[in-house]
Design an enzyme around this catalytic site. Structure first.
Site, PDB file in Angstrom:
ATOM      1  N   GLY A  87       1.544 -10.951  -1.478  1.00  0.00           N
ATOM      2  CA  GLY A  87       1.088 -11.789  -0.460  1.00  0.00           C
ATOM      3  C   GLY A  87       2.207 -11.778   0.560  1.00  0.00           C
ATOM      4  N   ARG A  90       6.465 -12.942   4.395  1.00  0.00           N
ATOM      5  CA  ARG A  90       7.430 -13.217   5.250  1.00  0.00           C
ATOM      6  C   ARG A  90       6.685 -12.901   6.610  1.00  0.00           C
ATOM      7  NH1 ARG A  90      11.578  -8.129   5.671  1.00  0.00           N
ATOM      8  NH2 ARG A  90      10.459  -6.585   4.894  1.00  0.00           N
ATOM      9  N   LYS A 105       6.429 -11.372  11.868  1.00  0.00           N
ATOM     10  CA  LYS A 105       7.060 -10.965  10.637  1.00  0.00           C
ATOM     11  C   LYS A 105       8.392 -11.235  10.411  1.00  0.00           C
ATOM     12  CE  LYS A 105       7.712  -6.476   7.870  1.00  0.00           C
ATOM     13  NZ  LYS A 105       7.476  -5.213   7.858  1.00  0.00           N
ATOM     14  N   GLY A 118      11.990 -14.728   3.172  1.00  0.00           N
ATOM     15  CA  GLY A 118      11.349 -14.881   4.316  1.00  0.00           C
ATOM     16  C   GLY A 118      11.680 -14.193   5.439  1.00  0.00           C
ATOM     17  N   ARG A 168       3.644  -8.742  15.652  1.00  0.00           N
ATOM     18  CA  ARG A 168       2.595  -7.777  15.375  1.00  0.00           C
ATOM     19  C   ARG A 168       1.339  -8.129  15.798  1.00  0.00           C
ATOM     20  NH1 ARG A 168       3.887  -5.426   9.255  1.00  0.00           N
ATOM     21  NH2 ARG A 168       2.838  -7.347   8.471  1.00  0.00           N
ATOM     22  N   ARG A 175      -5.844  -5.771   3.733  1.00  0.00           N
ATOM     23  CA  ARG A 175      -5.269  -4.578   3.020  1.00  0.00           C
ATOM     24  C   ARG A 175      -5.986  -4.375   1.784  1.00  0.00           C
ATOM     25  NH1 ARG A 175       0.381  -5.443   4.004  1.00  0.00           N
ATOM     26  NH2 ARG A 175       0.321  -6.659   5.824  1.00  0.00           N
ATOM     27  N   ASP A 244      -0.731  -2.286  -1.257  1.00  0.00           N
ATOM     28  CA  ASP A 244      -0.750  -3.670  -0.489  1.00  0.00           C
ATOM     29  C   ASP A 244      -0.375  -3.253   1.005  1.00  0.00           C
ATOM     30  OD1 ASP A 244       1.641  -3.156  -2.017  1.00  0.00           O
ATOM     31  OD2 ASP A 244       2.545  -4.916  -0.739  1.00  0.00           O
ATOM     32  N   ASN A 245       0.050  -1.905   1.278  1.00  0.00           N
ATOM     33  CA  ASN A 245       0.469  -1.578   2.580  1.00  0.00           C
ATOM     34  C   ASN A 245      -0.582  -0.698   3.187  1.00  0.00           C
ATOM     35  OD1 ASN A 245       2.868  -2.892   2.245  1.00  0.00           O
ATOM     36  ND2 ASN A 245       4.019  -1.009   1.686  1.00  0.00           N
ATOM     37  N   ASP A 254       2.685  -1.908   7.929  1.00  0.00           N
ATOM     38  CA  ASP A 254       4.108  -2.246   7.057  1.00  0.00           C
ATOM     39  C   ASP A 254       4.964  -1.084   7.509  1.00  0.00           C
ATOM     40  OD1 ASP A 254       2.787  -4.373   6.676  1.00  0.00           O
ATOM     41  OD2 ASP A 254       2.771  -4.408   4.602  1.00  0.00           O
TER      42      ASP A 254
HETATM   43  P1  AMP Z   1       7.026  -4.489   1.692  1.00  0.00           P
HETATM   44  O1  AMP Z   1       7.567  -3.369   0.751  1.00  0.00           O
HETATM   45  O2  AMP Z   1       7.998  -4.786   2.989  1.00  0.00           O
HETATM   46  O3  AMP Z   1       5.660  -4.341   2.075  1.00  0.00           O
HETATM   47  O4  AMP Z   1       6.984  -5.676   0.829  1.00  0.00           O
HETATM   48  C1  AMP Z   1       6.455  -6.147  -0.309  1.00  0.00           C
HETATM   49  C2  AMP Z   1       6.218  -7.483  -0.589  1.00  0.00           C
HETATM   50  O5  AMP Z   1       7.292  -8.179  -0.752  1.00  0.00           O
HETATM   51  C3  AMP Z   1       5.228  -8.170   0.262  1.00  0.00           C
HETATM   52  O6  AMP Z   1       4.534  -9.280  -0.578  1.00  0.00           O
HETATM   53  C4  AMP Z   1       6.283  -8.867   1.227  1.00  0.00           C
HETATM   54  O7  AMP Z   1       5.828  -9.884   2.029  1.00  0.00           O
HETATM   55  C5  AMP Z   1       7.631  -9.129   0.303  1.00  0.00           C
HETATM   56  N1  AMP Z   1       8.743  -9.413   1.034  1.00  0.00           N
HETATM   57  C6  AMP Z   1       9.436  -8.508   1.584  1.00  0.00           C
HETATM   58  N2  AMP Z   1      10.608  -8.691   2.031  1.00  0.00           N
HETATM   59  C7  AMP Z   1      10.549 -10.165   1.780  1.00  0.00           C
HETATM   60  C8  AMP Z   1      11.417 -11.116   2.220  1.00  0.00           C
HETATM   61  N3  AMP Z   1      12.709 -10.962   2.704  1.00  0.00           N
HETATM   62  N4  AMP Z   1      11.195 -12.526   1.692  1.00  0.00           N
HETATM   63  C9  AMP Z   1       9.951 -12.646   1.230  1.00  0.00           C
HETATM   64  N5  AMP Z   1       9.301 -11.854   0.915  1.00  0.00           N
HETATM   65  C10 AMP Z   1       9.373 -10.420   1.022  1.00  0.00           C
HETATM   66 MG    MG Z   2       3.983  -4.869   2.669  1.00  0.00          MG
END
Ligand code: AMP
Ligand code: MG
Length: 488
Positions: A87, A90, A105, A118, A168, A175, A244-245, A254
């Protein structure tokens, strides 16, 4: 069209967290134009409330209000393994502006933050900002970046860094993971709503089809097949092609540990955290195909609505088989243009593949080589082609250049016309890691001028810009292997 499904389990109303004493790091005039945001002569929004809005400190400007910011739930496969619920941990979606969703973001904790804080750091926000705008200017479908807002709030990663918010824009941030989420809950009602929403707003042609959901699957798969071919053609490595990306609109989304190839290495891994090389350059097409298989299995219940299970499987399997065909056609078309081959002749693909092998063997700079290929003229001698000197194995490359010169004789376009076409597909400027790194290090010292310079020059990547010639150079020796990881 902000992403809203009925029911409160999907989109959680989430207010951004306060970012203390925010300041502008960067703003993209092109993205501002997209949402008709007026900028003053200083390049900043005329309405000063926009700084607070894009920092997440208010939901109102003088003339716009976003009363219902949301975070959405999705699930997904990470590095090939089912990760369950993820989900927007952040990213907070403020709402819609002129057909674009505005998302912040790094705007603080949401219900889906899990163990995260976050936040996003300045470094990764600048990278996402610059690459989004650079990809758009390259003509590659992508989410856009409107701004980066910085602060002195501390964020702990491997070291202590500062928090930033990247704003963004995209017509939708839906997704593959959104589909997988409802499929995993066996919630066919939501799956159907999601598919209907996409068809209504982004794939209206699918509603004409006698099997609209199958048609939607094919359309999403086709867009992503074409997208990955475009990535390959400019040497872009995404770095984290988790499901998810992957965008349901076929956009690049992402941006994390991405990288553009400097020296051509077919199995280049841009993400330091990807030790197994799952997302290496040469694997991107097959990984995108794998992600489309995730989408196919998530959409299976929709196809089953008016088919037997066995038929539905078969139909989706053959729809999935279209991916490599679309990809190959797109890839071949793009690489033909990169070589200036307008007329299709047997043996062209072999010629392209031989070139890539030779480039790999000699670790040739991907961008600069293709750019320079436009300078080759019909009737030249191989010995007069400057770039052959960059190859270690000159005896290997010379026959290739010989065959290329022979092949060019079959082209009807003259040298000038061919070079024009080639220069419109072979960029002069890309966001090399070392360029981003220099800009980041300056920004970490509160000097944002280099971010602005990169944004400017990368907004016209196909144009010669003599004042920025130095930015087209390969990385200096000590900046060749900058480690970029998932930490952001
Ligand atoms: P990403 O690899 O950036 O696509 O992130 C994968 C998942 O981790 C997604 O659900 C992001 O929202 C969550 N996520 C990444 N970094 C953070 C963060 N600093 N705080 C909260 N959720 C995060
Ligand atoms: Mg992501």
């Amino acid at each position: 069209m902000p992403f809203t499904l009925s029911g409160d389990d999907t989109c959680q109303t989430t207010t951004p967290s306060r970012l203390h004493d925010p300041y502008w790091v960067a703003i993209s005039p092109n993205a501002a134009e997209l949402i008709q945001l007026p900028l003053g002569s200083d390049g900043l929004p005329v309405d000063p409330l926009w700084l607070d809005l894009l920092a997440g400190n208010t939901l109102k400007t003088s003339d716009i209000e976003f009363p219902n910011p949301i975070a959405t739930v999705y699930s997904g496969h990470q590095f090939g393994v089912w990760a369950g619920q993820l989900g927007d941990g952040r990213a907070i979606l403020l709402g819609d502006l002129h057909g674009q969703e505005l998302q912040l973001k790094g705007a603080g904790i949401t219900r889906f933050s899990r163990m995260g804080d976050g936040r996003a750091v300045l470094r990764s926000s600048i990278r996402e900002f610059l690459c989004s705008e650079a990809m758009h200017a390259l003509g590659i479908p992508t989410s856009r970046a409107l701004s980066v807002v910085g602060s002195k709030e501390k964020v702990i990663r491997e070291s202590v860094e500062t928090a930033a918010v990247c704003a963004r824009l995209a017509p939708s941030f839906i997704r593959i993971g959104h589909f997988e989420h409802y499929a995993s809950l066996e919630n066919t009602v939501r799956l159907k709503e999601l598919a209907d929403l996409l068809i209504t707003h982004f794939y209206p042609e699918c509603s004409q089809h006698d099997q609209p959901y199958l048609s939607l699957f094919k359309a999403i798969s086709k867009r992503n097949a074409k997208l990955v071919a475009q990535w390959q053609s400019v040497g872009f490595c995404h770095g984290v092609l988790n499901s998810d990306n992957i965008s349901a609109l076929g956009l690049t989304i992402d941006y994390g540990p991405f990288g553009f190839l400097d020296q051509f290495q077919i199995d280049h891994i841009c993400n330091h955290s990807d030790s197994g090389g799952r997302y290496a350059y040469h694997k991107q097409p097959q990984i995108m195909h794998w992600n489309m298989a995730c989408l196919a299995s998530a959409m299976l219940p929709l196809i089953e609505i008016n088919q037997t299970t066995e038929n539905a499987h078969e139909i989706l399997r053959s729809a999935l088989d279209e991916f490599p065909v679309t990809y190959a056609k797109e890839w071949q078309g793009l690489f033909r243009r990169k070589l200036g081959l307008e007329i299709e002749i047997d043996g062209d693909i072999e010629l392209i593949e031989r070139l890539l092998q030779a480039m790999h063997d000699s670790q040739i700079d991907f961008t600069n080589f293709f750019r320079s290929l436009g300078n080759v003229k019909k009737g030249m001698q191989v010995a007069d082609i400057d770039t052959r000197n960059d190859f270690i194995d000159r005896e290997g490359i010379d026959p290739w250049f010989g065959d290329y010169l022979t092949r060019l004789e079959q082209e009807t376009a003259d040298d000038v016309a061919r070079k024009m076409v080639m220069d419109s597909i072979n960029p002069k400027y890309i966001l090399r890691n070392y360029l981003a790194q220099v800009a980041i290090e300056k920004a970490q010292r509160d000097d944002f001028s280099e971010v602005a310079t990169l944004l400017k020059l990368l907004s016209n990547p196909y144009d010669e810009q003599p004042e920025f010639e130095a930015y087209s150079k390969p990385p200096p020796q000590d900046m060749r292997h900058i480690a970029v990881s998932c930490s952001s």
